[in-house]
Design a protein around this motif. Structure first.
Motif, PDB file in Angstrom:
ATOM      1  N   PHE A 111      -1.801   5.194   9.167  1.00  0.00           N
ATOM      2  CA  PHE A 111      -0.992   4.027   9.514  1.00  0.00           C
ATOM      3  C   PHE A 111       0.041   3.716   8.431  1.00  0.00           C
ATOM      4  N   ASN A 138      -6.883  -1.062   3.297  1.00  0.00           N
ATOM      5  CA  ASN A 138      -7.957  -1.035   2.303  1.00  0.00           C
ATOM      6  C   ASN A 138      -7.464  -0.449   0.978  1.00  0.00           C
ATOM      7  N   LYS A 171       0.838  -1.198   0.000  1.00  0.00           N
ATOM      8  CA  LYS A 171       0.000   0.000   0.000  1.00  0.00           C
ATOM      9  C   LYS A 171       0.880   1.257   0.000  1.00  0.00           C
ATOM     10  N   GLN A 211      -7.757   6.428   8.411  1.00  0.00           N
ATOM     11  CA  GLN A 211      -6.873   5.709   9.340  1.00  0.00           C
ATOM     12  C   GLN A 211      -5.831   4.909   8.556  1.00  0.00           C
ATOM     13  N   GLY A 212      -6.263   4.309   7.456  1.00  0.00           N
ATOM     14  CA  GLY A 212      -5.330   3.553   6.610  1.00  0.00           C
ATOM     15  C   GLY A 212      -4.195   4.438   6.123  1.00  0.00           C
ATOM     16  N   PHE A 259      -8.435  -1.111   8.263  1.00  0.00           N
ATOM     17  CA  PHE A 259      -7.678   0.072   7.826  1.00  0.00           C
ATOM     18  C   PHE A 259      -6.784  -0.253   6.626  1.00  0.00           C
ATOM     19  N   TYR A 302     -13.770   6.813   7.807  1.00  0.00           N
ATOM     20  CA  TYR A 302     -12.884   6.701   8.976  1.00  0.00           C
ATOM     21  C   TYR A 302     -11.771   5.683   8.695  1.00  0.00           C
ATOM     22  N   GLU A 303     -12.147   4.546   8.162  1.00  0.00           N
ATOM     23  CA  GLU A 303     -11.154   3.500   7.872  1.00  0.00           C
ATOM     24  C   GLU A 303     -10.186   3.949   6.773  1.00  0.00           C
ATOM     25  N   PHE A 304     -10.730   4.660   5.803  1.00  0.00           N
ATOM     26  CA  PHE A 304      -9.867   5.146   4.716  1.00  0.00           C
ATOM     27  C   PHE A 304      -8.758   6.055   5.267  1.00  0.00           C
TER      28      PHE A 304
END
Lengths: 599, 599
Positions: free
Chosen positions: A563, B599, A353, A559-560, B597, A555-557
């Motif tokens: 991180f 993704n 990623k 946070q990804g 996260f 939110y997950e996007f």
């Protein structure tokens, strides 16, 4: 979950990171608001889903082949090129009155990224044609434009760039293909070209080569090279007749088996291969460099796109495959966990990623610079141009080199399954590898960066970049969670600056061999810092977004993003210390060693 | 110039680095003086030249295929296996009175390295048979030995190791293949096995699977796994009859296309698949680990051998291909220089040489430790065993991971040509990649090293290694030219020790997930230091040799060693600083991040 590319991420980069709609201030791009951009991206996804992605594996299995003087390609190719042409993508950047859409490169490349991720081996044909047409449009006269560009834009004709020759390879000064002016005004071309991508195939009616050759009597070296349009079939009295361009065969490649690399012979049969000069004589390399610079960004996009598709294939597997248990709970009576739960698999996915989205961020940053360099004026134009020139070798090489490793890591996530053709990873692994060779090997780009780009305009490009990085550091420093990373990037950037100065000092004292010896490492070093900058920028924007009320997906996007930035600063950026060590060392072993000692 | 492996280097490692003839002090190896070793190596080269190397490319193009229940392999396979058997190589390590040669593993592996470099996809069949036979010989009873081993030694029958199952993969505790004892004393086997190398093919008359299964009622997990001999055809009343082992197909692999990976179904047709228990019930995994430890060294040899062949292919090209000019002399009227004259190409070649010869040095060091662990007694035996256990994950993983990068670098030396099938690099690139997956992925070996090997016997193995490294440092410090490198290795080793202690402290405080999270990086770190040690040792010995009067060839050979060591300390060893940084960091991002996260 995405299959090959994240549309959400493209929109994040365009709108939130690059402020795409700023381009509207320039008259040429006045129509491109955020909504127009999103519509174009969605339309691109549709085409990619329908005409490209379904044929990625097939075009490898039923690969292109040569028989009886012709190159046969997969049936999907013709339809795919047509869909891209009909969607307006081949002509996209041209003027409205020339049938184009005046599309900013920033948006075009965001579209391209999807096409390449879906099936680079198909999309590459169309965008090679675009690049060739663009060369004619920019440097050719009206006659050439009218004769060739419309059929290229419609996808009926293929465009190519024909540079490489057997004896010359990367050394363009040594090409020998010759051109001789005739009384009728055209040139007669003789010579051979190898590795010509899209050089001949059955999905189009004609192939238009943008070809480098040496006019008889021209000066030796690069200053004697001219650019010609050399079609497979030439127009005579309204009819297409054979132009004595013979395809001797195609190269058997490890990957990209659907994307033809041809061996061409020009004027070998009847000494009757006509070429049409583009612009003035002996300016060929200068013209070609425009195309090559675009093609380098394009190669970066192909690499990043391929790595993206591999990443989503690995991510899918990791989220579906149960295997093993956590170290603290080895109870064999309990079910196995999904492999994505293992820290080492998370690390491998984050690496992918980080490479994919870090590369893409840089590539689209370059695209925006190229838009500004195209339409702005004065200092703004010049600065954008300089920064683009500086970043191009990185935007080409980082995705190519690190993307290759990312795909390998994707394969590793699948274990034995990744090595089999039950999954697409093995094709991505074969396909992506060529990008570090195409359009100048990584070694060539290292020399370009350190030997030319760093010093051009008295180092102004580097200074501009340092300012950009500093601005990002200041933005990130305001977020307490990112402050340490901001500090880290500051330190690493200062170290890079110091190493650069010491290399330039060496350049002033010793022959150029000395400071250029490890130019490839310098490129890696510079590239890693550049991508860290891109990640810190994305993290700062994402961190700000996280302060708002968000849906779970959003939110997950974000946070990804945060991180993955942390990943980059913990695992990738520290690699620069080893590179700095070597680049600061006085051991000249690669210059001192005799060839016979390498045995 | 060598074609695929350096015989001179093998003799250097055996005699000058490892003092091979020391093994004569042990009764079992009394016949193995230096001359005997050289004769064996020369004989191996003959076989490799004649029966293996010529078929490397062919076995890829005319790859193994499955049709009508049978796996068809290249005709060269049968003859190749026979040549290896007739040369005594399959039975080599067995006792004289069992038809073997009591050959030390050190010498066997030096021979193997040549076979694997010449054509791993052929040689692997024979040495898988050897490993399988060795398991029967060590743990099976006389009856099994007589029934199976002679035909395996003659090359008439293939041996395999059948571990992996679709639902289990790396997690052997989850295998479900079942075994049920019958009144006649044999077991009835039912289940499926996948990725079974050499699992079925037409070049042999029978296939003997050393197979893990669970006896009905056995405890769950690894403690309920037993080892069986399961032949394709079983002997009944003096005749070979079908044993209900069905080949469902073979896997389509990216590389190693001549080396079959089969999908087997056992007892699926008639519930009549007989298996013969090896040793006691529920001891299967312990037995199999003997084979797996050997197979791990074997995998390292395959990877190092493949990288060696790729290196010589790249070196040949670099010494023949003119391209470009030196930065300080761009005069296009002068001839182009050979690419080996470019510093960047030298760097790329040195990287390959450093990986190949550094890996081989470690592998043969491990082989000697295994010989000593086999024949010595008391503390000497124990120490050799401990050191071998510690080094095995590195000897497997370093050549596999770094060899993959080395082959990629070899391809890069050739530019576009390297990506085509006009040269063998593309096959080496596809073939070598699987080694980081086979026999435990790199991630598994990281866990093994940090989670088990470092702590076993209260850390005694690490202590022994540190002593060995210290002895090398002291030897090298006596050479003024190597003194700085000796100091550098001392520093890096102390840092590794410090990082290790901090990880172990973490292990005592937190759940095991925490200290193991970056075990893969720890393996890379440990591996790089280990190979640096191997290089410093080689450089010290070479530097001493350089003080004598030498022929040109010998002078160049030893200079190559010293320069490659310098390369390693300048370019590779500094990478440990980034790894140490991460392994010392308190950011637990791969544990903290939620799966969603990514993704």
């Amino acid at each position: 979950m995405e299959t090959y590319a994240s549309l959400r991420n493209l929109k994040f980069l365009l709108h939130e990171v690059l402020n795409f709609s700023q381009l509207q201030q320039y008259e040429r791009f006045a129509d491109y608001d955020d909504e127009a951009a999103d519509m174009a991206l969605d339309a691109a996804r549709q085409i990619a889903d329908t005409y490209l992605y379904p044929f990625y594996r097939e075009m490898d299995k039923d690969k292109a082949y040569y028989a009886e003087g012709t190159v046969h390609t997969h049936p999907a190719l013709k339809e795919g090129i047509k869909a891209l042409a009909d969607g307006g993508w081949i002509a996209a950047i041209d003027d409205y009155d020339a049938g184009g859409q005046q599309m900013p490169a920033t948006l075009l490349h965001a579209g391209l990224f999807q096409f390449y991720a879906a099936n680079a081996n198909l999309a590459a044909y169309a965008f090679l044609t675009q690049a060739a047409a663009n060369l004619i449009r920019t440097f050719g006269d009206e006659k050439l434009h009218e004769a060739f560009v419309p059929d290229m834009y419609s996808g009926a004709w293929q465009g190519t760039m024909a540079l490489t020759e057997p004896q010359a390879g990367s050394s363009l000064s040594d090409i020998t293909t010759s051109a001789e002016l005739t009384d009728e005004g055209h040139y007669l071309i003789r010579g051979q070209k190898i590795y010509i991508s899209g050089g001949d195939h059955t999905a189009v009616d004609n192939v238009v080569h943008l070809l480098l050759a040496r006019i008889k009597g021209a000066p030796a070296g690069t200053r004697g090279i001219s650019l010609f349009v050399v079609p497979k079939f030439r127009l005579e009295d309204g009819e297409l007749v054979d132009n004595d361009v013979t395809t001797a065969g195609i190269f058997g490649k490890m990957g990209q088996k659907g994307y033809v690399a041809a061996h061409l012979m020009l004027g070998e049969q009847r000494e009757d291969c006509h070429g049409y000069l583009v612009g003035s004589p002996h300016q060929g390399l200068k013209f070609m460099f425009q195309m090559m610079n675009e093609a380098r960004i394009g190669t970066g996009l192909v690499a990043a796109g391929t790595a993206s598709a591999a990443y989503y294939a690995a991510l899918k597997y990791a989220k579906e495959r149960p295997q093993g248990r956590h170290p603290s709970n080895k109870d064999v009576n309990q079910e196995q966990v999904l492999i994505i739960e293992h820290a080492d698999v998370k690390r491998m996915l984050l690496f992918q990623k980080a490479v994919v989205e870090g590369s893409l961020a840089l590539l689209l940053q370059c695209s925006k610079l190229s838009d500004i360099a195209h339409v702005a004026e004065g200092e703004e134009k010049e600065n954008a141009h300089l920064l683009l020139e500086l970043l191009t070798p990185i935007a080409k090489s980082y995705p190519s080199e690190m993307g290759t490793l990312a795909v390998s890591t994707g394969m590793q996530c699948l274990g034995g399954a990744g090595y089999t053709d039950d999954f697409p990873l093995e094709q991505y692994y074969r396909d992506i590898r060529v990008n570090a060779i195409y359009e100048g090997t990584t070694g060539i780009h290292g020399m370009d960066l350190l030997g030319r780009k760093v010093t051009m305009a008295k180092g102004k490009a580097v200074k501009l970049l340092m300012q950009e990085i500093q601005a990002t550091i200041e933005m990130a420093a305001k977020h307490s969670q990112l402050a340490d990373m901001a500090t880290q990037l500051g330190q690493v950037t200062r170290q890079l600056h110091k190493v650069t100065l010491s290399l330039l000092e060496l350049a002033s004292k010793e022959k150029p061999e000395v400071f250029l010896a490890d130019a490839t490492l310098y490129l890696e070093y510079f590239g890693t810092v550049t991508i860290a900058w891109q990640w810190l920028k994305q993290a700062a924007i994402s961190n700000a977004a996280l302060e708002k009320d968000l849906s779970t997906d959003e939110y997950e996007f974000y946070q990804g993003k945060v991180f993955t930035c942390r990943y980059f600063f913990e695992y990738e950026l520290p690699k620069t210390s080893g590179l700095a060590y070597r680049l600061s060392s006085e051991d000249r072993l690669t210059l001192e060693i005799e060839e016979s000692f390498i045995n």
